[in-house]
Design a protein around this motif. Sequence first.
Motif, PDB file in Angstrom:
ATOM      1  N   LEU A 125      15.182  -8.252   6.620  1.00 39.22           N
ATOM      2  CA  LEU A 125      13.790  -7.984   5.660  1.00 39.22           C
ATOM      3  C   LEU A 125      13.439  -6.647   5.280  1.00 39.22           C
ATOM      4  N   ARG A 126      13.616  -5.572   6.597  1.00 39.26           N
ATOM      5  CA  ARG A 126      13.424  -4.308   6.730  1.00 39.26           C
ATOM      6  C   ARG A 126      14.479  -3.589   5.478  1.00 39.26           C
ATOM      7  N   ALA A 127      15.646  -3.909   5.539  1.00 40.28           N
ATOM      8  CA  ALA A 127      16.674  -3.462   4.471  1.00 40.28           C
ATOM      9  C   ALA A 127      16.343  -3.830   3.095  1.00 40.28           C
ATOM     10  N   ALA A 128      15.849  -5.017   2.872  1.00 37.56           N
ATOM     11  CA  ALA A 128      15.690  -5.453   1.588  1.00 37.56           C
ATOM     12  C   ALA A 128      14.390  -4.958   0.884  1.00 37.56           C
ATOM     13  N   PHE A 129      13.348  -5.070   1.594  1.00 37.99           N
ATOM     14  CA  PHE A 129      12.045  -4.689   1.124  1.00 37.99           C
ATOM     15  C   PHE A 129      11.218  -3.435   1.708  1.00 37.99           C
ATOM     16  N   GLY A 130      12.004  -3.003   2.620  1.00 39.75           N
ATOM     17  CA  GLY A 130      11.319  -1.572   2.912  1.00 39.75           C
ATOM     18  C   GLY A 130      10.409  -1.340   3.953  1.00 39.75           C
ATOM     19  N   LEU A 131       9.379  -2.618   4.209  1.00 38.54           N
ATOM     20  CA  LEU A 131       8.427  -2.538   5.290  1.00 38.54           C
ATOM     21  C   LEU A 131       8.994  -2.573   6.756  1.00 38.54           C
ATOM     22  N   ARG A 247      -3.402   5.229  -5.345  1.00 44.45           N
ATOM     23  CA  ARG A 247      -4.272   6.335  -5.005  1.00 44.45           C
ATOM     24  C   ARG A 247      -5.614   5.920  -4.599  1.00 44.45           C
ATOM     25  N   LEU A 248      -6.290   5.192  -5.443  1.00 47.50           N
ATOM     26  CA  LEU A 248      -7.563   4.835  -5.347  1.00 47.50           C
ATOM     27  C   LEU A 248      -7.945   3.928  -3.993  1.00 47.50           C
ATOM     28  N   THR A 249      -7.116   2.972  -3.622  1.00 46.33           N
ATOM     29  CA  THR A 249      -7.264   2.396  -2.052  1.00 46.33           C
ATOM     30  C   THR A 249      -6.773   3.450  -1.098  1.00 46.33           C
ATOM     31  N   ARG A 250      -6.154   4.116  -1.063  1.00 47.36           N
ATOM     32  CA  ARG A 250      -5.981   5.183   0.106  1.00 47.36           C
ATOM     33  C   ARG A 250      -7.310   6.120  -0.004  1.00 47.36           C
ATOM     34  N   ALA A 251      -7.740   6.372  -1.184  1.00 43.51           N
ATOM     35  CA  ALA A 251      -9.103   6.904  -1.040  1.00 43.51           C
ATOM     36  C   ALA A 251     -10.329   6.599  -0.566  1.00 43.51           C
ATOM     37  N   ALA A 252     -10.182   5.368  -0.667  1.00 44.84           N
ATOM     38  CA  ALA A 252     -11.379   4.383  -0.313  1.00 44.84           C
ATOM     39  C   ALA A 252     -11.075   3.721   0.965  1.00 44.84           C
ATOM     40  N   GLY A 253      -9.885   4.122   1.799  1.00 43.14           N
ATOM     41  CA  GLY A 253      -9.484   3.574   3.027  1.00 43.14           C
ATOM     42  C   GLY A 253      -9.419   2.089   3.136  1.00 43.14           C
ATOM     43  N   THR A 254      -8.953   1.424   1.729  1.00 40.54           N
ATOM     44  CA  THR A 254      -8.699   0.214   1.717  1.00 40.54           C
ATOM     45  C   THR A 254      -7.191  -0.140   1.873  1.00 40.54           C
ATOM     46  N   LEU A 255      -6.808  -1.186   2.354  1.00 44.69           N
ATOM     47  CA  LEU A 255      -5.368  -1.558   2.300  1.00 44.69           C
ATOM     48  C   LEU A 255      -5.064  -2.111   1.117  1.00 44.69           C
ATOM     49  N   LEU A 256      -3.531  -1.967   0.814  1.00 44.13           N
ATOM     50  CA  LEU A 256      -3.167  -2.800  -0.477  1.00 44.13           C
ATOM     51  C   LEU A 256      -2.059  -3.907   0.084  1.00 44.13           C
ATOM     52  N   LEU A 257      -2.249  -5.015  -0.553  1.00 43.39           N
ATOM     53  CA  LEU A 257      -1.290  -6.114  -0.349  1.00 43.39           C
ATOM     54  C   LEU A 257      -0.743  -6.578  -1.742  1.00 43.39           C
ATOM     55  N   ILE A 258       0.539  -6.458  -1.732  1.00 41.80           N
ATOM     56  CA  ILE A 258       1.407  -6.944  -2.757  1.00 41.80           C
ATOM     57  C   ILE A 258       2.047  -8.222  -2.704  1.00 41.80           C
ATOM     58  N   ASP A 259       1.641  -9.119  -3.411  1.00 38.11           N
ATOM     59  CA  ASP A 259       2.021 -10.545  -3.236  1.00 38.11           C
ATOM     60  C   ASP A 259       3.205 -10.496  -4.247  1.00 38.11           C
ATOM     61  N   GLU A 260       4.717 -10.745  -3.812  1.00 29.71           N
ATOM     62  CA  GLU A 260       5.822 -10.989  -4.721  1.00 29.71           C
ATOM     63  C   GLU A 260       6.249 -12.306  -4.782  1.00 29.71           C
ATOM     64  N   GLY A 276       8.811   1.286  -7.029  1.00 26.41           N
ATOM     65  CA  GLY A 276       8.425   2.372  -6.156  1.00 26.41           C
ATOM     66  C   GLY A 276       7.018   2.228  -5.545  1.00 26.41           C
ATOM     67  N   LEU A 277       6.657   0.972  -5.560  1.00 24.07           N
ATOM     68  CA  LEU A 277       5.175   0.769  -4.998  1.00 24.07           C
ATOM     69  C   LEU A 277       5.245   1.017  -3.381  1.00 24.07           C
ATOM     70  N   ASP A 278       4.025   1.319  -2.768  1.00 28.02           N
ATOM     71  CA  ASP A 278       4.005   1.541  -1.551  1.00 28.02           C
ATOM     72  C   ASP A 278       2.824   0.953  -0.798  1.00 28.02           C
ATOM     73  N   PRO A 279       2.977  -0.369  -0.701  1.00 28.38           N
ATOM     74  CA  PRO A 279       1.883  -1.334   0.028  1.00 28.38           C
ATOM     75  C   PRO A 279       1.743  -1.190   1.442  1.00 28.38           C
ATOM     76  N   ASP A 280       0.657  -1.454   1.920  1.00 27.43           N
ATOM     77  CA  ASP A 280       0.324  -1.830   3.477  1.00 27.43           C
ATOM     78  C   ASP A 280       0.859  -2.909   3.961  1.00 27.43           C
ATOM     79  N   LEU A 281       0.793  -4.179   3.116  1.00 31.19           N
ATOM     80  CA  LEU A 281       1.028  -5.429   3.345  1.00 31.19           C
ATOM     81  C   LEU A 281       2.042  -5.908   2.139  1.00 31.19           C
ATOM     82  N   TRP A 282       2.799  -6.918   2.516  1.00 31.18           N
ATOM     83  CA  TRP A 282       3.731  -7.226   1.513  1.00 31.18           C
ATOM     84  C   TRP A 282       4.070  -8.733   1.879  1.00 31.18           C
ATOM     85  N   VAL A 296       7.402 -14.724   4.160  1.00 30.10           N
ATOM     86  CA  VAL A 296       7.514 -13.884   4.862  1.00 30.10           C
ATOM     87  C   VAL A 296       6.336 -12.767   4.600  1.00 30.10           C
ATOM     88  N   TRP A 297       5.738 -12.001   5.516  1.00 30.18           N
ATOM     89  CA  TRP A 297       4.646 -11.028   5.403  1.00 30.18           C
ATOM     90  C   TRP A 297       4.929  -9.832   6.375  1.00 30.18           C
TER      91      TRP A 297
END
Length: 452
Positions: A125-131, A247-260, A276-282, A296-297
């Motif tokens: 999972l780390r190798a395929a999706f980055g997190l 950029r906006l979520t980081r500035a607001a202290g908000t996490l970003l979850l990408i549901d793929e 090249g997305l950079d989510p906190d949760l996936w 998986v999450w």
Amino acid sequence: MGEMLGGIMIDRLRACRGDQELMYRASRPVSARLARDARDGWVNGVPMQWMTDWPLPYPLFIESGAGSRLTDVDGHDYADFCLGDTGAMFGHASPPVVAAASAQAARGFTHMLPTQDAAVVGGLLRAAFGLPVWQVALSATDANRFALRVARAVTGRPRILVFNGCYHGTVDECMVELHDGHPRTRVGLLGEYRDLTAGTAVVEFNDLPALEAALASGDIACVITEPVLTNSSMVLPDPGFHAALRRLTRAAGTLLLIDETHTISSGYGGYTLGHGLDPDLWVCGKAIAGGVPTAVWGMTDAVARGYEAALGAKPPGHSGIGTTLAANALSMAALRANLEQVMTPANYAAMEARAERLADGLAEAIAGLPWHVARVGARIEFIFAAKPLRNGTEAKAAHLVELEQAVHIGLLNQGVLIAPFHNMMLVSPATSDDDIAQLVAATRAVVAGIAG
């Protein structure tokens, strides 16, 4: 001229639909008998309500599926582009998954303890999706629910934000929508006694000013989004949307979850890796283990540390995260086989090439009508709108149910199955050039029938 729907005369549309229903009934007597037998014991005669969403006089009963094909109990063979509405996106009965699941079945289905596969799958999972850090659930609904709970625990904030028209399974707090620009609990949601908008903000996809204004409240723990809206007629992101969202979520202290769960069709590593997305949760479910119920999450190291700290600080009692059958031995075996042998760059490249060919063929088949084709990797739709859609409100307006259902039963009678929701189609590694030619020809015939 009579009344029109999506560029089609309604009287002609209804007449064609009636003819197709007669054809369906005449050619599927075994399904008819099974449907009668199944009326006792099931709500509306089916074991899961979505099975009644197919636009058919009675359900189509399936005998078997292999690769890109299905066979029903009456012996009809279908080119399957629904593929379990994404659950079988990598093909029915994929041999590596069948072999792994069969071998594990002989050793037991579930133990509530890890097997040797657990020592391997995390790295895959780390190798395929980055997190870097992962957990396993039974469905994307569960994975999204758990991830949102972790987001609240880590941030200490109570609310989440979704985009109008989103789809994240049956997560309660995501069931909100905009109506005339105002948020409300989704119409049609059964048994809900709360005002879900108290805990969830909702704005239109691609509307960055509205997103920024909502985040300014300072109480949004997490934005959860698909990279592309896929369950409301497909809506692609504007150029720069995802970079601004991050950029906006980081500035607001908000996490970003990408549901793929749906956009895993995008290519190896999903839309996240490809763009090249950079989510906190996936999150990804449905197809991730070849159709065996699994999701998986993943999370960043920072979120994982916050999660571990929250677990360590809480008093005894259920955390509300996890289920007994999650990460069961059968799921883990199938997940490993699918990641290692099926979700490969080579298979994705073949899917992409055939999906592009299908999209081109469909565009020719619907030429002259006020419709268009949208695609995200191996996922394709033709949409009852002349121009690409920008948000959930436009997508809802393009969802012309009566027209959609007439098209779907027409395709089915031509030996082609697409998803019962919208005009969604998927290309699997097993999908052949002949399958694609069959779908394009069937679409051309159905369009000719209803359009005249």
